[in-house]
Design a protein around this motif. Structure first.
Motif, PDB file in Angstrom:
ATOM      1  N   ILE A 224       0.844  -1.286   0.061  1.00  0.00           N
ATOM      2  CA  ILE A 224       0.129  -0.022   0.151  1.00  0.00           C
ATOM      3  C   ILE A 224       0.808   1.313  -0.024  1.00  0.00           C
ATOM      4  CG2 ILE A 224      -1.692   1.311   1.491  1.00  0.00           C
ATOM      5  CD1 ILE A 224      -3.086  -1.501   1.795  1.00  0.00           C
ATOM      6  N   ASP A 225       2.047   1.254   0.532  1.00  0.00           N
ATOM      7  CA  ASP A 225       2.939   2.192   0.225  1.00  0.00           C
ATOM      8  C   ASP A 225       3.297   2.496  -1.147  1.00  0.00           C
ATOM      9  OD1 ASP A 225       4.236   3.021   3.201  1.00  0.00           O
ATOM     10  OD2 ASP A 225       4.071   0.778   3.187  1.00  0.00           O
ATOM     11  N   TRP A 226       3.443   1.403  -1.742  1.00  0.00           N
ATOM     12  CA  TRP A 226       3.618   1.697  -3.421  1.00  0.00           C
ATOM     13  C   TRP A 226       2.283   2.027  -3.996  1.00  0.00           C
ATOM     14  CZ3 TRP A 226       8.219   2.066  -5.581  1.00  0.00           C
ATOM     15  CH2 TRP A 226       9.238   1.580  -4.863  1.00  0.00           C
ATOM     16  N   ALA A 227       1.442   1.550  -3.545  1.00  0.00           N
ATOM     17  CA  ALA A 227      -0.122   2.193  -4.029  1.00  0.00           C
ATOM     18  C   ALA A 227       0.010   3.629  -4.171  1.00  0.00           C
ATOM     19  CB  ALA A 227      -1.184   1.585  -3.447  1.00  0.00           C
ATOM     20  N   GLY A 228       0.457   4.077  -2.872  1.00  0.00           N
ATOM     21  CA  GLY A 228       0.470   5.495  -2.625  1.00  0.00           C
ATOM     22  C   GLY A 228       1.178   6.209  -3.477  1.00  0.00           C
ATOM     23  N   LYS A 229       2.192   5.889  -3.817  1.00  0.00           N
ATOM     24  CA  LYS A 229       3.223   6.176  -4.887  1.00  0.00           C
ATOM     25  C   LYS A 229       2.413   5.969  -6.303  1.00  0.00           C
ATOM     26  CE  LYS A 229       6.802   7.326  -4.038  1.00  0.00           C
ATOM     27  NZ  LYS A 229       7.290   8.697  -3.676  1.00  0.00           N
ATOM     28  N   MET A 230       1.818   5.234  -6.655  1.00  0.00           N
ATOM     29  CA  MET A 230       0.991   5.202  -7.966  1.00  0.00           C
ATOM     30  C   MET A 230       0.117   6.355  -8.131  1.00  0.00           C
ATOM     31  SD  MET A 230       0.163   1.360  -8.393  1.00  0.00           S
ATOM     32  CE  MET A 230      -0.487   1.221  -9.979  1.00  0.00           C
ATOM     33  N   VAL A 231      -0.619   6.711  -6.793  1.00  0.00           N
ATOM     34  CA  VAL A 231      -1.724   7.793  -6.642  1.00  0.00           C
ATOM     35  C   VAL A 231      -0.949   9.044  -6.778  1.00  0.00           C
ATOM     36  CG1 VAL A 231      -2.935   9.256  -5.285  1.00  0.00           C
ATOM     37  CG2 VAL A 231      -3.272   6.742  -5.094  1.00  0.00           C
ATOM     38  N   GLU A 232       0.535   9.242  -6.470  1.00  0.00           N
ATOM     39  CA  GLU A 232       1.371  10.487  -6.731  1.00  0.00           C
ATOM     40  C   GLU A 232       1.387  10.661  -8.081  1.00  0.00           C
ATOM     41  OE1 GLU A 232       3.465  11.102  -2.521  1.00  0.00           O
ATOM     42  OE2 GLU A 232       4.554   9.966  -4.197  1.00  0.00           O
ATOM     43  N   ARG A 233       1.954   9.521  -8.651  1.00  0.00           N
ATOM     44  CA  ARG A 233       2.236   9.445 -10.248  1.00  0.00           C
ATOM     45  C   ARG A 233       1.420   9.808 -11.100  1.00  0.00           C
ATOM     46  NH1 ARG A 233       7.325   5.256  -9.884  1.00  0.00           N
ATOM     47  NH2 ARG A 233       8.659   6.276  -8.341  1.00  0.00           N
ATOM     48  N   VAL A 234      -0.075   9.310 -10.930  1.00  0.00           N
ATOM     49  CA  VAL A 234      -0.759   9.432 -11.873  1.00  0.00           C
ATOM     50  C   VAL A 234      -1.664  10.984 -11.372  1.00  0.00           C
ATOM     51  CG1 VAL A 234      -1.379   7.325 -12.493  1.00  0.00           C
ATOM     52  CG2 VAL A 234      -2.691   8.322 -10.624  1.00  0.00           C
ATOM     53  N   SER A 235      -1.594  11.491 -10.472  1.00  0.00           N
ATOM     54  CA  SER A 235      -2.309  12.549  -9.707  1.00  0.00           C
ATOM     55  C   SER A 235      -1.328  13.723 -10.168  1.00  0.00           C
ATOM     56  CB  SER A 235      -2.824  12.614  -8.667  1.00  0.00           C
ATOM     57  OG  SER A 235      -1.822  12.569  -7.725  1.00  0.00           O
ATOM     58  N   GLY A 236      -0.051  13.769 -10.001  1.00  0.00           N
ATOM     59  CA  GLY A 236       0.667  14.931 -10.246  1.00  0.00           C
ATOM     60  C   GLY A 236       1.035  15.500  -8.661  1.00  0.00           C
ATOM     61  N   MET A 237       0.396  14.881  -7.892  1.00  0.00           N
ATOM     62  CA  MET A 237       0.265  15.449  -6.539  1.00  0.00           C
ATOM     63  C   MET A 237       1.236  14.848  -5.231  1.00  0.00           C
ATOM     64  SD  MET A 237      -3.435  16.676  -6.586  1.00  0.00           S
ATOM     65  CE  MET A 237      -3.500  17.617  -4.912  1.00  0.00           C
ATOM     66  N   GLU A 238       1.640  15.259  -4.543  1.00  0.00           N
ATOM     67  CA  GLU A 238       2.251  14.475  -3.327  1.00  0.00           C
ATOM     68  C   GLU A 238       1.176  13.963  -2.668  1.00  0.00           C
ATOM     69  OE1 GLU A 238       5.497  15.328  -0.358  1.00  0.00           O
ATOM     70  OE2 GLU A 238       3.744  16.272   0.428  1.00  0.00           O
ATOM     71  N   LEU A 239       1.263  12.695  -1.963  1.00  0.00           N
ATOM     72  CA  LEU A 239       0.135  12.100  -1.234  1.00  0.00           C
ATOM     73  C   LEU A 239      -0.773  12.873  -0.286  1.00  0.00           C
ATOM     74  CD1 LEU A 239      -1.704   9.523  -1.212  1.00  0.00           C
ATOM     75  CD2 LEU A 239      -0.180   8.347   0.027  1.00  0.00           C
ATOM     76  N   GLU A 240       0.167  13.625   0.351  1.00  0.00           N
ATOM     77  CA  GLU A 240      -0.357  14.292   1.489  1.00  0.00           C
ATOM     78  C   GLU A 240      -1.228  15.575   0.821  1.00  0.00           C
ATOM     79  OE1 GLU A 240       0.556  17.365   4.903  1.00  0.00           O
ATOM     80  OE2 GLU A 240       1.335  15.179   5.033  1.00  0.00           O
ATOM     81  N   ALA A 241      -0.953  16.084  -0.212  1.00  0.00           N
ATOM     82  CA  ALA A 241      -1.543  17.131  -0.867  1.00  0.00           C
ATOM     83  C   ALA A 241      -3.050  16.655  -1.575  1.00  0.00           C
ATOM     84  CB  ALA A 241      -0.891  17.775  -1.902  1.00  0.00           C
ATOM     85  N   TYR A 242      -2.751  15.388  -2.064  1.00  0.00           N
ATOM     86  CA  TYR A 242      -3.870  14.603  -2.646  1.00  0.00           C
ATOM     87  C   TYR A 242      -4.881  14.236  -1.697  1.00  0.00           C
ATOM     88  CZ  TYR A 242      -6.844  11.267  -5.180  1.00  0.00           C
ATOM     89  OH  TYR A 242      -7.777  10.663  -5.520  1.00  0.00           O
ATOM     90  N   LEU A 243      -4.522  13.566  -0.496  1.00  0.00           N
ATOM     91  CA  LEU A 243      -5.597  13.261   0.590  1.00  0.00           C
ATOM     92  C   LEU A 243      -6.042  14.772   0.780  1.00  0.00           C
ATOM     93  CD1 LEU A 243      -3.486  10.524   2.483  1.00  0.00           C
ATOM     94  CD2 LEU A 243      -5.531  10.355   1.073  1.00  0.00           C
ATOM     95  N   ASN A 244      -5.436  15.645   1.216  1.00  0.00           N
ATOM     96  CA  ASN A 244      -5.939  17.038   1.892  1.00  0.00           C
ATOM     97  C   ASN A 244      -6.921  17.450   0.665  1.00  0.00           C
ATOM     98  OD1 ASN A 244      -4.550  16.968   4.017  1.00  0.00           O
ATOM     99  ND2 ASN A 244      -3.143  18.477   3.419  1.00  0.00           N
TER     100      ASN A 244
END
Length: 414
Positions: free
Chosen positions: A183-203
């Motif tokens: 799930i750490d790697w899944a979070g990295k996938m979210v970052e790469r397809v969204s163009g946002m750091e995971l914290e910013a994405y979740l916020n």
């Protein structure tokens, strides 16, 4: 003690240093009921001073991070930017060509490695069936890391994910089960397809729509209000077992200077890196339980709460739970068969007087536990900050609390 209420039992547990303190929050999906109480102390550092736990105390959420990260990944699936069954190496080239660590016993000079022939998918990452692992929890992988990578396994992360969490596989994806960094790697996938750091994405996409207090962060030292409220860690005295659990569940807890880990992690580790206040986390659980549509579509949530393990992976997971210490770590009653959904463990049978089949739950290393029972319409989270994980005393107290909640359901008080 005879005629002792649950709250009196919790107060006694804190007074007798069975636990340092705890926050307990639960909601029903109608919004008519909310249980919100705190007990004990935020810190045991100075016995001469009272440092009461508060409802907005900051806790290291540890593996409770996995659920919001999984929710973020499923939002990306809804948008079509991620697919559950595609090979992830198009987005995560770091995982391309990983070999399987087949054998590395004590006395072996070199590990036995074999080629992997199956793709790793997002579904595998979210359900711990990818073949990845935590090197610190798996003795074979720990031996490999020390001998081959010259790295000492440690939960205190000092390097970016691409270095700290790139490990060989233990099995072909989809053929077994091992608690992992998936799930750490899944979070990295979210970052790469969204163009946002995971914290910013979740916020923007999770905490923002829920109207939280902005307490939850991967970088607590950059958020003074969150950091000032950080709960100190306590340690159960009496040593640990070979499984990393307490060897003396009846021993008292005491303050430890090991305050909290990964306060300055070099990455947004979606599997274990979040800090924050439990009311903000409970807002997410309640939203998912109520199917309010603020975060995910109902059909997406329905899909998350299904069984997503192969027969082989499910059998491997339940085989681990034969060991009492592992049941304590994963918070599972003896004899209960479970599987994994997209975000947490799924109960496959009703618990008498408690959660229904289909309930999802998980927890966090310093003894946090959450559950989401969509059939009953009840969700909740309880947390303390005790090491080691899987504390039997805290598990017993959580079970008592859950019983009280479901008694209220049966009496129509929710």
């Amino acid at each position: 003690m005879a005629n002792e209420t649950f709250e009196q039992r919790m107060e006694r547990a804190c007074r007798d240093k069975e636990i340092p303190g705890a926050v307990l929050i639960a909601d029903d999906k109608t919004g008519k009921f909310r249980y919100e109480k705190v007990f004990g102390n935020r810190s045991l550092k100075d016995p001469s001073k009272s440092d009461p736990m508060t409802i907005d105390s900051t806790m290291w959420l540890a593996s409770c991070s996995k659920f919001p990260t999984s929710v973020a990944a499923m939002q990306c699936v809804e948008r079509g930017s991620l697919k559950l069954d595609d090979d992830v190496t198009g987005i995560l080239p770091e995982l391309k060509g990983l070999k399987i660590l087949k054998k590395f016993d004590d006395g072996d000079e070199e590990p036995t490695m074999v080629e992997n022939t199956k793709p790793i998918t997002l579904r595998h990452l979210l359900t711990h069936s990818s073949g990845l692992s935590y090197d610190v929890f798996n003795p074979v992988m720990a031996r490999y890391r020390v001998t081959v990578d010259k790295v000492t396994p440690d939960l205190k992360i000092k390097q970016p994910m691409e270095i700290s969490m790139k490990v060989p596989l233990l099995f072909e994806p989809g053929t077994s089960w091992e608690y992992s960094v998936g799930i750490d790697w899944a979070g990295k996938m979210v970052e790469r397809v969204s163009g946002m750091e995971l914290e910013a994405y979740l916020n923007k996409n999770v905490w923002g729509p829920l109207g939280t207090s902005n307490s939850i962060t991967f970088h607590p030292k950059s958020h003074p209000t969150t950091f000032q409220k950080l709960t100190d860690m306590s340690l159960r005295q009496g040593g640990i077992t070979p499984f990393g659990t307490t060897a003396s569940p009846e021993a008292p807890v005491e303050y430890t200077e090991d305050r909290a880990w990964n306060l300055e992690a070099p990455d947004c580790f979606g599997g274990a890196g979040l800090f924050g206040a439990l009311p903000d986390y409970q807002n997410l659980l309640n939203s998912i339980c109520a199917d309010d549509g603020k975060i995910l579509k109902k059909e997406t949530v329905d899909h998350m709460f299904q069984d997503h393990l192969s027969a082989a992976s499910k059998a491997a997971m339940n085989e681990k739970l034969v060991i009492p210490a592992m049941r304590d770590v994963y918070g599972v009653e003896e004899g209960m068969e479970v599987t994994f959904g997209l975000g947490g463990m799924i109960y496959l049978k009703d618990v008498e007087g408690g959660r229904k089949a289909g309930t999802m739950n998980w927890g966090g290393y310093p003894n946090l536990i959450w559950f989401c029972d969509r059939k009953t319409g009840l969700s909740g989270i309880s947390g303390t900050q005790i090491c080691p994980p899987g504390d039997p005393k805290f598990k017993q107290l959580f079970a008592l609390w859950e019983q009280e909640l479901y008694k209220s359901v049966a009496k129509g008080k929710l």
